[in-house]
Design a protein around this motif. Structure first.
Motif, PDB file in Angstrom:
ATOM      1  N   ALA A 154     -61.698  23.328 -19.019  1.00 47.26           N
ATOM      2  CA  ALA A 154     -60.261  23.087 -18.907  1.00 47.26           C
ATOM      3  C   ALA A 154     -59.537  24.283 -18.292  1.00 47.26           C
ATOM      4  N   VAL A 155     -59.970  25.488 -18.622  1.00 48.85           N
ATOM      5  CA  VAL A 155     -59.359  26.699 -18.062  1.00 48.85           C
ATOM      6  C   VAL A 155     -59.571  26.737 -16.546  1.00 48.85           C
ATOM      7  N   ARG A 156     -60.806  26.465 -16.116  1.00 46.05           N
ATOM      8  CA  ARG A 156     -61.102  26.463 -14.675  1.00 46.05           C
ATOM      9  C   ARG A 156     -60.312  25.364 -13.965  1.00 46.05           C
ATOM     10  N   PHE A 157     -60.219  24.208 -14.601  1.00 50.13           N
ATOM     11  CA  PHE A 157     -59.475  23.081 -14.030  1.00 50.13           C
ATOM     12  C   PHE A 157     -57.989  23.424 -13.903  1.00 50.13           C
ATOM     13  N   PRO A 188     -56.934  27.086 -31.293  1.00 48.28           N
ATOM     14  CA  PRO A 188     -56.837  27.517 -32.685  1.00 48.28           C
ATOM     15  C   PRO A 188     -55.929  28.733 -32.862  1.00 48.28           C
ATOM     16  N   VAL A 189     -55.341  28.816 -34.028  1.00 45.98           N
ATOM     17  CA  VAL A 189     -54.509  29.963 -34.360  1.00 45.98           C
ATOM     18  C   VAL A 189     -55.348  31.235 -34.270  1.00 45.98           C
ATOM     19  N   GLY A 190     -54.799  32.251 -33.616  1.00 43.51           N
ATOM     20  CA  GLY A 190     -55.508  33.524 -33.517  1.00 43.51           C
ATOM     21  C   GLY A 190     -56.403  33.647 -32.313  1.00 43.51           C
ATOM     22  N   SER A 191     -56.512  32.577 -31.504  1.00 42.43           N
ATOM     23  CA  SER A 191     -57.358  32.669 -30.306  1.00 42.43           C
ATOM     24  C   SER A 191     -56.592  33.394 -29.205  1.00 42.43           C
ATOM     25  N   GLU A 192     -57.273  33.640 -28.101  1.00 43.80           N
ATOM     26  CA  GLU A 192     -56.669  34.396 -27.015  1.00 43.80           C
ATOM     27  C   GLU A 192     -55.376  33.732 -26.533  1.00 43.80           C
ATOM     28  N   GLU A 193     -54.287  34.471 -26.552  1.00 41.10           N
ATOM     29  CA  GLU A 193     -52.977  33.925 -26.194  1.00 41.10           C
ATOM     30  C   GLU A 193     -52.927  33.483 -24.735  1.00 41.10           C
ATOM     31  N   GLY A 194     -53.810  34.053 -23.912  1.00 47.85           N
ATOM     32  CA  GLY A 194     -53.830  33.700 -22.498  1.00 47.85           C
ATOM     33  C   GLY A 194     -54.094  32.229 -22.257  1.00 47.85           C
ATOM     34  N   ARG A 196     -53.116  29.629 -24.166  1.00 53.65           N
ATOM     35  CA  ARG A 196     -51.867  28.902 -24.389  1.00 53.65           C
ATOM     36  C   ARG A 196     -50.891  29.144 -23.233  1.00 53.65           C
ATOM     37  N   SER A 197     -50.856  30.383 -22.765  1.00 54.42           N
ATOM     38  CA  SER A 197     -49.950  30.732 -21.666  1.00 54.42           C
ATOM     39  C   SER A 197     -50.337  29.984 -20.389  1.00 54.42           C
ATOM     40  N   LEU A 198     -51.654  29.924 -20.092  1.00 56.88           N
ATOM     41  CA  LEU A 198     -52.126  29.235 -18.892  1.00 56.88           C
ATOM     42  C   LEU A 198     -51.808  27.753 -18.957  1.00 56.88           C
ATOM     43  N   PHE A 199     -52.222  27.097 -20.056  1.00 59.65           N
ATOM     44  CA  PHE A 199     -51.979  25.662 -20.174  1.00 59.65           C
ATOM     45  C   PHE A 199     -50.477  25.368 -20.156  1.00 59.65           C
ATOM     46  N   GLY A 200     -49.700  26.204 -20.828  1.00 57.79           N
ATOM     47  CA  GLY A 200     -48.254  26.017 -20.851  1.00 57.79           C
ATOM     48  C   GLY A 200     -47.641  26.128 -19.470  1.00 57.79           C
ATOM     49  N   GLN A 201     -48.115  27.088 -18.687  1.00 58.48           N
ATOM     50  CA  GLN A 201     -47.595  27.294 -17.330  1.00 58.48           C
ATOM     51  C   GLN A 201     -47.889  26.091 -16.441  1.00 58.48           C
ATOM     52  N   VAL A 202     -49.141  25.601 -16.510  1.00 55.42           N
ATOM     53  CA  VAL A 202     -49.523  24.449 -15.685  1.00 55.42           C
ATOM     54  C   VAL A 202     -48.764  23.203 -16.129  1.00 55.42           C
ATOM     55  N   LEU A 203     -48.650  23.015 -17.441  1.00 55.44           N
ATOM     56  CA  LEU A 203     -47.921  21.852 -17.957  1.00 55.44           C
ATOM     57  C   LEU A 203     -46.461  21.876 -17.521  1.00 55.44           C
ATOM     58  N   LYS A 204     -45.849  23.040 -17.599  1.00 53.09           N
ATOM     59  CA  LYS A 204     -44.447  23.156 -17.191  1.00 53.09           C
ATOM     60  C   LYS A 204     -44.281  22.779 -15.724  1.00 53.09           C
ATOM     61  N   ASP A 205     -45.189  23.260 -14.883  1.00 54.17           N
ATOM     62  CA  ASP A 205     -45.130  22.977 -13.449  1.00 54.17           C
ATOM     63  C   ASP A 205     -45.294  21.477 -13.178  1.00 54.17           C
ATOM     64  N   ILE A 206     -46.285  20.856 -13.826  1.00 62.78           N
ATOM     65  CA  ILE A 206     -46.547  19.430 -13.587  1.00 62.78           C
ATOM     66  C   ILE A 206     -45.391  18.577 -14.092  1.00 62.78           C
ATOM     67  N   VAL A 207     -44.923  18.877 -15.310  1.00 61.89           N
ATOM     68  CA  VAL A 207     -43.868  18.059 -15.917  1.00 61.89           C
ATOM     69  C   VAL A 207     -42.568  18.155 -15.111  1.00 61.89           C
TER      70      VAL A 207
END
Length: 417
Positions: A154-157, A188-194, A196-207
């Motif tokens: 998912a990260v690569r995608f 999961p809580v406590g995982s690498e914040e990057g 969430r930031s990546l998925f959030g950025q892509v989601l914001k752009d698509i939406v």
């Protein structure tokens, strides 16, 4: 205590997102429910033993609550028996979700899809948006089965999507939103914040791009892409700047249904979940009745097989006369197929008989669409595509895998819009 930490982390992966998932939805007025139930019955009645087994239809049936249990069991059985070698990654993803929504174990289909997606890459850095539709479905299916193992894929995608600059497609954007929302909700809580930031950025752009396709009447893209877009906008953790008026969209869709615009089973399958207040993210939560889990009984004394009289001869022509396209041709072939076959069967038989009729397909929300014939491929930038005609009547823009076929003269024209 290391084992406990691993156990806790796996528990977090399994449960993350269940309380943070956002929803923004509207419902069908009670007076209009018979209208929605009517198109659901129409969709369910399209399921027959001779029809192409369509996983999108089974997902819609299970999310909405099936009326025709016989059709539900038949379609489940057909998909359980499907050969993964015959499926694209998008079809395989849909099949896994369909079986999951039927409370069935997809078996090795999940591991096969996982391997395919580990090796997936777009054909070029700026591949057309439709090239991401099937992979989006695959990631959504894998996320629902094992989000932790799907994370690297998912990260690569997501990074590939972010870098892509091809013209936007609402269907692809909507499914990518559903897939990455699933991943976002299961970090999961406590995982690498990057992540969430990546998925959030892509989601914001698509939406944001989806919201730019919302018309004044509420339709998103066109009436047939609106169903998937409604799902995406109702669950995204990154809502668009432009507020979406869900009620206006719902009222317009119901009006289109009244006018008979939703008569094709696939178009119904795309809009039905939203009309029932569901999305593809609800697939793992479907509860099945004990009756649903019973394998359908096959006839003990099957009737005689089809005779030669049940076959039709199709005169199939491929034609490219566009100036500026290197290879010009006009070729015709006769093929024999069973009456009622889908267009895909005709194309496969022609390709088997003559390599000039070689073709390729692309996975879309409507099913498999023919994207290339005789090495001449559609191109969004040049506004070219393959159009199929019966006489002068267009045949659903090249959708090949689910439309029953009884035409004796078919022409595929390479054309511009």
């Amino acid at each position: 205590m290391a084992w406990f930490a691993l156990y806790l982390l796996s528990l977090l992966w399994a449960t993350a997102g269940t309380s943070t998932q956002t929803r923004s939805s509207c419902s069908v007025p009670s007076a209009q429910e018979p209208l929605v139930n009517g198109i659901q019955v129409l969709m369910e009645n399209s399921v027959t033993s001779s029809a192409y087994p369509n996983p999108s239809i089974l997902i819609a049936m299970n999310l909405a609550g099936a009326y025709n249990l016989k059709a539900q069991k038949l379609l489940t059985y057909q998909l359980m028996s499907s050969d993964t070698n015959d499926l694209t990654i998008g079809q395989l993803g849909l099949t896994i979700m369909a079986l999951t929504s039927s409370c069935r174990d997809p078996g090795d289909k999940v591991s096969i899809l996982q391997r395919q997606m580990e090796n997936w890459a777009p054909s070029s850095p700026n591949a057309e948006a439709s090239a991401f539709y099937g992979p989006s479905l695959a990631i959504l299916a894998l996320c629902q089965k094992n989000s932790e193992a799907t994370l690297p894929i998912a990260v690569r995608f997501a990074k590939t999507l972010l870098a892509n600059s091809s013209p936007f497609n609402v269907d692809t954007g909507a499914v990518a939103t559903l897939a990455l929302t699933c991943m976002y909700n299961k970090i999961p809580v406590g995982s690498e914040e990057g992540y969430r930031s990546l998925f959030g950025q892509v989601l914001k752009d698509i939406v944001e791009k989806i919201s730019m396709k919302i018309k004044d009447n509420g339709i998103i893209g066109d009436i047939y892409s609106t169903g998937l877009a409604m799902q995406a906008l109702s669950v995204t953790p990154e809502p668009p700047k432009k507020e979406w008026n869900c009620k206006k969209t719902m009222d317009m869709i119901l009006n289109e249904i009244k006018q008979g615009k939703f008569h094709n089973p696939m178009s119904i399958a795309q809009i039905l979940p939203s009309l029932k207040g569901k999305t593809y993210l609800d697939v793992p939560q479907v509860t099945c009745s004990p009756d649903h889990e019973v394998q359908p009984t096959l006839p003990s004394n099957p009737g005689p097989g089809p005779t030669s009289a049940s076959n039709i001869t199709v005169i199939y022509t491929i034609n490219n006369q566009l100036r500026g396209v290197e290879l010009l041709f006009n070729e015709t072939i006769n093929v024999s197929v069973k009456s009622g076959s889908v267009l895909l069967v005709v194309l496969e038989e022609a390709q088997r008989k003559n390599p000039t009729f070689k073709f390729e397909t692309t996975m879309t929300s409507w099913g498999l669409v023919v994207s290339s014939i005789n090495n001449i491929a559609e191109n969004v930038n040049h506004k070219t595509y393959w159009q199929f005609l019966s006489g002068v009547t267009p045949l659903n823009e090249g959708v090949a895998d689910y439309i029953p076929f009884n035409h004796e003269h078919i022409t595929a024209n390479f054309t511009q819009y």
